[in-house]
Each structure stands twice: as C-alpha cells, then as structure tokens.
Design a protein around this motif. Structure first.
Motif, PDB file in Angstrom:
ATOM      1  N   THR A  45       0.820  -1.220   0.000  1.00 58.04           N
ATOM      2  CA  THR A  45       0.000   0.000   0.000  1.00 58.04           C
ATOM      3  C   THR A  45       0.850   1.264   0.000  1.00 58.04           C
ATOM      4  O   THR A  45       0.608   2.191  -0.784  1.00 58.04           O
ATOM      5  N   PHE A  46       1.858   1.310   0.878  1.00 63.55           N
ATOM      6  CA  PHE A  46       2.631   2.539   1.070  1.00 63.55           C
ATOM      7  C   PHE A  46       3.958   2.557   0.317  1.00 63.55           C
ATOM      8  O   PHE A  46       4.578   3.606   0.200  1.00 63.55           O
ATOM      9  N   GLY A  47       4.404   1.424  -0.166  1.00 69.17           N
ATOM     10  CA  GLY A  47       5.666   1.378  -0.888  1.00 69.17           C
ATOM     11  C   GLY A  47       6.862   1.283   0.037  1.00 69.17           C
ATOM     12  O   GLY A  47       6.743   1.303   1.267  1.00 69.17           O
ATOM     13  N   ALA A  48       8.026   1.143  -0.572  1.00 67.62           N
ATOM     14  CA  ALA A  48       9.263   0.997   0.200  1.00 67.62           C
ATOM     15  C   ALA A  48       9.576   2.273   0.972  1.00 67.62           C
ATOM     16  O   ALA A  48       9.236   3.382   0.551  1.00 67.62           O
ATOM     17  N   ASN A  49      10.226   2.088   2.098  1.00 65.22           N
ATOM     18  CA  ASN A  49      10.611   3.213   2.953  1.00 65.22           C
ATOM     19  C   ASN A  49      11.920   3.820   2.443  1.00 65.22           C
ATOM     20  O   ASN A  49      12.980   3.679   3.050  1.00 65.22           O
ATOM     21  N   ASP A 143      12.202  -1.758   4.325  1.00 69.57           N
ATOM     22  CA  ASP A 143      11.058  -2.649   4.533  1.00 69.57           C
ATOM     23  C   ASP A 143      10.174  -2.227   5.698  1.00 69.57           C
ATOM     24  O   ASP A 143       9.166  -2.879   5.980  1.00 69.57           O
ATOM     25  N   VAL A 144      10.542  -1.164   6.402  1.00 65.62           N
ATOM     26  CA  VAL A 144       9.716  -0.668   7.499  1.00 65.62           C
ATOM     27  C   VAL A 144       8.438  -0.055   6.920  1.00 65.62           C
ATOM     28  O   VAL A 144       8.476   0.665   5.921  1.00 65.62           O
ATOM     29  N   VAL A 145       7.301  -0.337   7.552  1.00 64.05           N
ATOM     30  CA  VAL A 145       6.010   0.135   7.040  1.00 64.05           C
ATOM     31  C   VAL A 145       5.238   0.841   8.150  1.00 64.05           C
ATOM     32  O   VAL A 145       5.524   0.647   9.339  1.00 64.05           O
ATOM     33  N   PRO A 146       4.259   1.695   7.768  1.00 63.01           N
ATOM     34  CA  PRO A 146       3.399   2.296   8.786  1.00 63.01           C
ATOM     35  C   PRO A 146       2.711   1.218   9.623  1.00 63.01           C
ATOM     36  O   PRO A 146       2.218   0.223   9.097  1.00 63.01           O
ATOM     37  N   GLY A 147       2.718   1.428  10.927  1.00 61.75           N
ATOM     38  CA  GLY A 147       2.138   0.444  11.840  1.00 61.75           C
ATOM     39  C   GLY A 147       3.173  -0.446  12.487  1.00 61.75           C
ATOM     40  O   GLY A 147       2.880  -1.111  13.490  1.00 61.75           O
ATOM     41  N   ASP A 148       4.396  -0.488  11.947  1.00 65.97           N
ATOM     42  CA  ASP A 148       5.453  -1.284  12.570  1.00 65.97           C
ATOM     43  C   ASP A 148       5.760  -0.752  13.956  1.00 65.97           C
ATOM     44  O   ASP A 148       5.708   0.460  14.218  1.00 65.97           O
ATOM     45  N   LEU A 149       6.125  -1.653  14.852  1.00 68.13           N
ATOM     46  CA  LEU A 149       6.575  -1.283  16.193  1.00 68.13           C
ATOM     47  C   LEU A 149       8.102  -1.217  16.145  1.00 68.13           C
ATOM     48  O   LEU A 149       8.781  -2.246  16.083  1.00 68.13           O
ATOM     49  N   GLY A 215       9.101   6.740   4.014  1.00 70.98           N
ATOM     50  CA  GLY A 215       9.488   7.228   2.698  1.00 70.98           C
ATOM     51  C   GLY A 215       9.327   8.719   2.525  1.00 70.98           C
ATOM     52  O   GLY A 215       9.656   9.524   3.404  1.00 70.98           O
ATOM     53  N   ALA A 216       8.780   9.104   1.376  1.00 71.03           N
ATOM     54  CA  ALA A 216       8.647  10.520   1.036  1.00 71.03           C
ATOM     55  C   ALA A 216       7.643  11.243   1.921  1.00 71.03           C
ATOM     56  O   ALA A 216       7.591  12.476   1.909  1.00 71.03           O
ATOM     57  N   ARG A 217       6.834  10.518   2.720  1.00 67.82           N
ATOM     58  CA  ARG A 217       5.854  11.169   3.582  1.00 67.82           C
ATOM     59  C   ARG A 217       6.473  11.652   4.894  1.00 67.82           C
ATOM     60  O   ARG A 217       5.852  12.425   5.619  1.00 67.82           O
ATOM     61  N   THR A 218       7.688  11.204   5.205  1.00 66.82           N
ATOM     62  CA  THR A 218       8.355  11.689   6.416  1.00 66.82           C
ATOM     63  C   THR A 218       8.850  13.105   6.182  1.00 66.82           C
ATOM     64  O   THR A 218       8.957  13.582   5.051  1.00 66.82           O
ATOM     65  N   ARG A 219       9.185  13.795   7.285  1.00 65.19           N
ATOM     66  CA  ARG A 219       9.724  15.145   7.125  1.00 65.19           C
ATOM     67  C   ARG A 219      11.057  15.111   6.379  1.00 65.19           C
ATOM     68  O   ARG A 219      11.335  15.956   5.533  1.00 65.19           O
ATOM     69  N   TYR A 220      11.855  14.127   6.695  1.00 64.02           N
ATOM     70  CA  TYR A 220      13.128  13.921   6.005  1.00 64.02           C
ATOM     71  C   TYR A 220      12.882  13.675   4.514  1.00 64.02           C
ATOM     72  O   TYR A 220      13.527  14.257   3.642  1.00 64.02           O
ATOM     73  N   GLY A 221      11.937  12.800   4.225  1.00 67.07           N
ATOM     74  CA  GLY A 221      11.662  12.439   2.842  1.00 67.07           C
ATOM     75  C   GLY A 221      11.104  13.582   2.026  1.00 67.07           C
ATOM     76  O   GLY A 221      11.368  13.693   0.824  1.00 67.07           O
ATOM     77  N   LYS A 222      10.297  14.469   2.642  1.00 69.09           N
ATOM     78  CA  LYS A 222       9.740  15.605   1.913  1.00 69.09           C
ATOM     79  C   LYS A 222      10.842  16.538   1.434  1.00 69.09           C
ATOM     80  O   LYS A 222      10.810  17.037   0.308  1.00 69.09           O
ATOM     81  N   ILE A 223      11.824  16.775   2.295  1.00 64.47           N
ATOM     82  CA  ILE A 223      12.944  17.628   1.898  1.00 64.47           C
ATOM     83  C   ILE A 223      13.729  16.960   0.778  1.00 64.47           C
ATOM     84  O   ILE A 223      14.109  17.586  -0.212  1.00 64.47           O
ATOM     85  N   GLY A 224      13.963  15.641   0.922  1.00 67.82           N
ATOM     86  CA  GLY A 224      14.705  14.923  -0.115  1.00 67.82           C
ATOM     87  C   GLY A 224      13.997  14.943  -1.452  1.00 67.82           C
ATOM     88  O   GLY A 224      14.606  15.124  -2.506  1.00 67.82           O
ATOM     89  N   THR A 225      12.659  14.787  -1.434  1.00 64.39           N
ATOM     90  CA  THR A 225      11.889  14.830  -2.678  1.00 64.39           C
ATOM     91  C   THR A 225      11.956  16.208  -3.310  1.00 64.39           C
ATOM     92  O   THR A 225      12.105  16.348  -4.531  1.00 64.39           O
TER      93      THR A 225
END
Length: 836
Positions: A45-49, A143-149, A215-225
């Motif tokens: 659903t969310f793609g690779a991290n 491979d980390v996904v939303p919902g992982d602990l 991935g790109a939805r993180t704050r880090y990822g938004k800057i990278g994108t």
C-alpha cells in the motif's frame, strides 16, 4: 557545553498504543507488532521506505539518452543523417561511431559514481529493529512500514517518523534535520515529546515507537523529494562551450548554404553541391568538442575519486577550479570530528589519575557519547585501569539533569560504594561543597581552557554513600575533583591547505555551531589571522543588503544554523563569487543546491545532503576540497589549451573547404578525411593536454571570474594566426601540386596538414614559453601519442586499401620534405614573437 548522558534506566512495560494520527497507520498497532502478512500488505500500500528518491541518472539507458540528446552531441547525429540521405552509408557509419566514446565514457563514469554512492547509502542506517509476530527482528530500513513497532536504542538512526509508546531517558540528536544543536529529550508522556523523526540519531536511552510515516511522507523524505526535483543550472564551463559551439555552428550553417548556392550557380550537379556543403559543415562544426569535454571531465573525475572525492555530475569537476569562496563546516572537515582529552586540572588534594578515575565511573560502561569515549580512551595513559574500575556493579544511575547539566553514577566495587558525577562546572559546583578560593580557581581554569577553544566538564566524587538511595542523599558528600578539557583536533594538513587557498586568492569561511570564542580559537589554530566573527543571531538580524556587504569581511560564522547557509550562499553569489559550500545535514541540502558546487560529507553526511551535492568527500577532509580546486584549475587550463588547438586546426579545414568551390578546384578534404581527422586525430591529440601537470604558478593565480571565456584574450590572436597561416600554406601547397594529379596533390597537402597539427599541439602546449624549453616534460604519453598520430598518416598514404578509400597517393621524398617545411614555418613562426 555538551551534556554527557547516563545509562538509560530500564524501560517501562511496552505495549502502549500511540494516539491516532491523520497520516498514521490505518489501525492501532498491537503490543506484539504487526504480523508478517500485515506488514506485506502495508508495504504494497505505502511502498518501500526510501527517504530519498532514486537518482534520475542511475539507469544506463537514461544516462545514454541524456548524452545523445545533448545539443552538442546531436551535431554528430545530424551529420550522419545527412550522409544517409546522400547515400553515403559508409561515411554515415563512420560519423555515427563518433558518438560511441561520448556515450560510453559518460555511462561508465556516472554508473561508477552511482555504485559508489549506493555503497555510501548502505553505510547509513540501512537496517532497523522492529517487532513482528511478537519477535524483535533486524531488517532493511526500506522494509519498514506504517504500523510497525520500531525498537530504538542508543546509537540507532530512526528509520521513519514514529510516535513513542514506551521509553526512558531517550535523548535524540535532531541537528541533521531541524538544525537544533542541542540534543532533545523524548518521552511517550506528551504528544509533543513523543515524536521521533526519521534520520535523527538516538544518543541515549531505549524505547519503542509506532511508525506513522515512511518514505517521502516523512519530514526527512519531503525535503529529499523537493531537492531531487530541482534541476541545477549549467556550470560556467558548460555555458561557455555551448556558446562557443553555437557561434561556430551559425558560421558553419551560413557558409554551407553559400557554398551549395555557389556550386549550383556554377552548374554543378546537386550531389556535388551537397557534398561540398556537407564537407564545409563538417569542417566548421566542432563535433569533437563535446567528446573532448566529456573525456576531460571523465578523467578528472577518475583522478578525484582516487583522492577520495566522488563527483556526482561530471560537469562539476572543473567548477571548483573557479571557486573564489569555500564555505566549510568546522567539525569533521577542518577538524577530525572527535573529542580528545586535551588537559586535566586537579583540585587541591587530588591528582590527574583521580580525576580520570572519577570521570570513568561517571561514564557509560560501553560509551556511545563522544565525551565518554574520549575519557575512557585517555584514562589508561594516566594510570587508570578502566576494565578494573568498571568491573563493579552500577548500583544506581541518576539520569542527566537538564537544568544543571550533570549526571551521577553510584558504583559498588568489591563491596565499597562510591559516587561519581560529571557535567557542567556550574552544575557540579551547585551540588558540591567548595570554599570560595577553590570555586574561584575552578572558574578561572574553566575560563582559561574555554578561551583556547576547548570544551570543559567538571568531575566530582564521594566515597560515603547514603543508604536511602535517592539522588539528593547520594550527592550529599560530593567533592570537586577537577576539570577535564576536550578538543576536537585540527586535521593534519589543514593549515597548509588554508595557506594554499590564500595564495590562490580563494577565501575560506568557517561555519560552526560552536561558541564564538571557541570558533575564534579554532580559526586562529588553522592559520586565520585575527579572524572576524559573526554569530547566527547577528546574521538573522541583518537584512539582505547588510549581509551582502558583511560577507566580504567575515571569516567565521559561529552559533550558525544549517538553514542559514542558504542565505550566505545567496549573499556571496550576489557579490559575484563562485561558491563552494560544504554540508552534511538534511537542512544543508538547499544551500548545497544553491551553491555553484555543493560538497557533501561521505562518512557522516545524510542521504539528502549527498543527493543535493555535486561533490561527495569520502574522507570528509578539507584538504581534499583544496586538491579538487587545484585539479579543477588544471583541467580548465589544459582544456583551454586543447580547445585553442582544436580551433586553430579547424581554420585550415574551414578555409580549404570554402576555398575549393570558390576557385573551382577539386575538394581537398572529402567527408571521409574530415571524419578521420576530427574523430581520430583531434581527440587523441587533445588528450595530451589533459595529461599535462598544471603550471607552477597555478595556485598563485587569482580565481577566474564567473563567465570568463574559455579562451584567454591574449591567446586568441596567436591561435587565429597559427591556424590561418597553416591554412594558407596547405592551400598553396595543394593548388600548386594539382598539375601532378588530384590524388598526389591531396596526399602531400594532407601530410602537411597532419604534421602541422603536431606542431600546433607543441606550440599550444608551450603557451607563452618557447617550444624547445617545454619539450615532453611532465607528460610521458606525449611522444607515444604524437608518434601514433604521425604513424596514422603513413598508414593512410602507404596502405593501398586505405589509400584508395582516402583517394590519396603517397608523396615523394621531396614532397615529404616540402610538407614538413610548410607545416613548420606556418605553425612555429609565433615562436619568434615569444622570444621578443
């Protein structure tokens, strides 16, 4: 001063669920984490991290396509198409083959750079610990996904944006993302403190967090994108070459049309007129320029890679050669980026061994904090048996006090308990019993060490431990033992590199988050005389006009934040500077993109910073930047000479192609000759310049200004003069030999032309010095390549099959002598002017 961190207290029971988030996982995460099947569904659903998008030029086909569609390379394609239209399949094939070196070199070098960068990516937080199916697992961070602990420990880099559900004494370094220089405490008790951001480093403690964004939805990822979508402008040399090729192409097009019209007006067949026009275009359009340019940059990138500098974009190789300002981070670039014990002061009644022993007791048994690591490393030299001291039991670990900035440990060693504390001098003095004299002495010593650019911690100790076990009781008998000073050693060779920059007219501006006093001390230690310092607060208060004026005077920016670098770059560029900017954090990325050349750190840099940069330092060393500046200047110098030679040799090609139709004589140079001369002779000879070392005064010249022409004005007259003289000599020799036969005349004229280009190489390589004083010094390839060039004309003249394709007949011995005389006199006459 930087705090030191105690050992994390045991975490409270895990399993609490994070508060709902609008962009978080679709359902609460169970205490045992996701199941494997749930994780696979989330991954689909969310793609690779992947926090940073893949580099757009990482695919071989993409690189090849970008090279072929470049306007300069497209000239070769257009020429091949014209040959095909004329039915000259063989000539079309030969011309099209000229694309192979351009494409192959670019693809190989850029793929090599991408492979090296991929290796760097694997070194930076490539794995993460998560709880799945109720079991902790170490898996690739992608491979980390939303919902992982997510399980985080001291030293981990957060793989995704998450919300803490459990943890104790968790301290995080967010400087690479937010620019905040001080570590931040995290707690699951409040929403504000529970946020854990991707790309940040856990300095102390342990905790669990539910992943909300990847991935790109993180704050880090938004800057990278965002950074990945920015297309960098052409480098100065790219703009110069395109302008030069464009100007010559316009001349070629106009001349080509004129020649075709002239031939048709004289009654020539359309095929003859087109061949004459194509020959003229081939002679005038510098098809080999992009090939030579690419090869120079490719070899430059190869040399830099050997010196620990990885070029991400080939055109950036030469840009450092024009840099007039280098903005460089202090920590890890000018310095080694590690703390070492630089001095120990013992309070009366104590000695250095006692100070270090108490400091070891107050440190982590297996330290991650740089201060603790430095203490443990320095203790043995003062007679402290670290293994023996830490063989006891850590009874109580009182965490870091954020107000007084100190930490306290209680140890049991062979039944004897002792207390040790370390932290800021103010904090330690507030919790120890000291008289006024000792207090004044400690403060004076602290100030003296600090004025020399060192970081200080105070150490206290007590042998009597109260049985109550609370912090106040444990610290009741603490006595000041001494002070320990730490320094980040200056990298070897930095002072010499800085002196080389001064002689080269390149300003070096140091940027640091340290206190102004510390920054000034380090600047003086690397050779900056009376450095002028501006703080980040002063930078914020300055408007753009004030800052633009100030950057011409300031040597050091202290207490600076990463996001302020972008303003510095813009202010320096507004003053006409070519700016190199170093950076390692995510917030450095905009400045790295804005700079003429961004320089990222390979060892400690973030992925976003490396993606935004043109140059990646694999050793994080300032001296490597200076080496790149030196090599960039050498590349520009040699490229200028190579292009001067190519232009000089294009003149006889253009003149003969234009003159033959005007006088009604048979063409001297057919298309097959032009392909051979331009694709084989020119690039081969031009590589001789690339192998030349830079002139002795290369790093004593001022930087060339932005927009400086590739060819020096003083050299243009000589280039045009030698090219024109050779053209006239070859033209007269050809026309004078025509009564003896077209192929015979062509043979002697082409011999003179090739010998003349050898003399042009020697003359252009010598520059302002006489040819005979330069010889083949510093270039072992020169005699071999020149011999091969001359050998190629023998193959053309004497191998029957090649001679028939080239439509030439070998000259007589007298003809060879005449060709040598014409070549030498028309190209070396400028040596007389050099002597004058």
């Amino acid at each position: 001063m930087a705090p030191t961190w105690g050992v994390a207290a045991p975490s409270p029971p895990t399993g609490a669920v994070a508060a709902p988030s609008p962009l978080g996982p679709p359902s609460p995460t169970p205490p045992g984490g996701l199941t494997t099947s749930d994780a696979l569904r989330q991954l689909a659903t969310f793609g690779a991290n992947e926090l940073v998008p893949a580099h757009p030029s990482g695919d071989a086909w993409t690189i090849a396509r970008s090279v072929v569609t470049d306007p300069m390379a497209a000239l070769l394609v257009a020429t091949s198409v014209i040959y095909l239209i004329l039915g000259e399949a063989r000539d079309a094939a030969v011309t099209f083959v000229a694309l192979v070196p351009i494409v192959a070199v670019s693809v190989i070098l850029e793929l090599r750079a991408e492979r090296a960068l991929e290796s760097l990516r694997r070194l930076t937080a490539a794995t993460a610990t998560v709880v799945r199916d109720g079991v902790e697992q170490r898996l690739p961070a992608r491979d980390v996904v939303p919902g992982d602990l997510l399980v985080v420990r001291e030293g981990d880099i957060a793989a995704a944006d998450a919300r803490l559900t459990a943890g104790a004494d968790l301290v995080v370094d967010e400087s690479s993302l937010t620019g905040e220089s001080h570590p931040v405490r995290k707690s699951p008790l409040t929403d504000e403190d529970a946020e854990l951001l991707a790309g940040t480093t856990v300095l102390a403690g342990r905790g669990r967090a539910v992943v909300e964004k990847t991935g790109a939805r993180t704050r880090y990822g938004k800057i990278g994108t965002l950074v990945a979508t920015i297309t960098p402008p052409p480098t100065p040399i790219q703009a110069l070459i395109r302008r030069l090729v464009g100007q010559l192409s316009i001349v070629a097009l106009g001349s080509c049309i004129a020649v075709v019209a002239l031939e048709l007006a004289r009654g020539a067949r359309i095929e003859v007129a087109l061949i004459a026009g194509v020959s003229l275009a081939m002679a005038a359009i510098p098809e080999e320029f992009p090939m030579v340019f690419t090869l120079y940059l490719g070899l430059g990138a190869w040399r830099l890679a050997k010196d620990h500098a990885l070029i991400r974009r080939l055109a950036g190789v030469e840009t450092l050669g024009s840099a007039s300002v280098i903005c460089v981070d202090k920590t890890g670039t000018l310095t080694l980026g590690r703390q070492e014990v630089a001095g120990v002061w013992a309070a009366p009644g104590w000695d250095e061994k006692a100070v270090l022993r108490a400091a070891v007791l107050a440190s982590e048994p297996q330290p991650y904090d740089p201060i603790d690591q430095a203490i443990v490393a320095a203790a043995p030299a003062r007679g402290v048996d670290v293994a023996r001291v830490q063989s006891g039991v850590l009874v109580r670990d009182h965490p870091f006090d954020p107000v007084d900035k100190y930490v306290t440990h209680v140890w049991d060693l062979d039944g004897e308990r002792s207390v040790a504390a370390k932290g800021s001098l103010e904090g330690i003095l507030a919790h120890t019993k000291v008289d006024a004299g000792l207090r004044e002495s400690a403060i004076a010593t602290n100030d003296e060490f600090a004025s020399r650019g060192m970081r200080l911690i105070a150490v206290a100790s007590a042998e009597r431990v109260d049985a109550a076990g609370d912090r106040a009781s444990d610290e009741r008998e603490l006595a000041l033992v001494g002070l320990i000073a730490f320094a980040d050693p200056i990298r070897p060779g930095v002072a010499a590199s800085l002196a080389e920059c001064r002689s080269a007219g390149v300003r070096v501006i140091m940027i640091t988050g340290d206190h102004p006093g510390t920054a000034r001390a380090v600047a003086e230690g690397i050779g900056m005389s009376d450095p002028r310092v501006m703080t980040g607060a002063e930078l914020d208060s300055a408007d753009d006009a004030t800052l633009t004026a100030a950057v011409e005077k300031i040597d050091v920016f202290a207490r600076a934040r990463p996001e302020q670098k972008h303003r510095l770059v813009r202010a320096l560029k507004a003053n006409g500077h070519v700016v190199a900017m170093t950076g390692d954090g995510t917030n450095d990325a905009p400045a790295l993109r804005e700079a003429d050349i961004g320089v990222a750190m390979g060892r400690r840099g973030t992925e976003v910073a490396r993606s935004a940069a043109t140059l990646v330092l694999l050793d994080d060393d300032f001296s490597t930047i200076v080496s790149a500046v030196r090599d960039g200047r050498r590349i520009f110098e040699n490229l200028s000479r190579a292009f001067g030679y190519l232009i000089a040799f294009h003149i006889p090609l253009l003149v003969t192609a234009l003159a033959m139709p005007l006088v009604g004589a048979p063409l001297l140079l057919l298309p097959v000759h032009l392909v051979w001369l331009e694709v084989v002779v020119h690039p081969t000879a031009s590589l001789l310049f690339e192998a030349d070392p830079g002139p002795p005064d290369l790093m004593r010249r001022p930087p060339r200004r932005r927009g400086t022409d590739l060819l020096r004005r003083g050299a243009i007259a000589g280039i045009l003069g030698r090219g024109t003289a050779l053209a006239i000599g070859v033209l007269v020799l050809y026309l004078g030999s025509l009564p003896g036969g077209e192929e015979s005349a062509r043979g002697i004229a082409i011999a003179a032309l090739v010998i003349g280009q050898v003399f042009l190489v020697l003359s252009e390589r010598a520059g302002a010095r006489p040819v005979w004083t330069v010889g083949v010094s510093g270039n072992r390839a020169l005699p071999w390549i020149l011999a091969a060039t001359l050998g190629s004309i023998l193959l053309v003249e004497y191998v029957p099959l090649i001679a028939s394709v080239m439509h030439v007949t070998a000259p007589s011995l007298g003809g060879w002598a005449l060709a040598v005389v014409v070549a030498a006199t028309t190209t070396l006459w400028t040596e007389l002017l050099k002597r004058r």
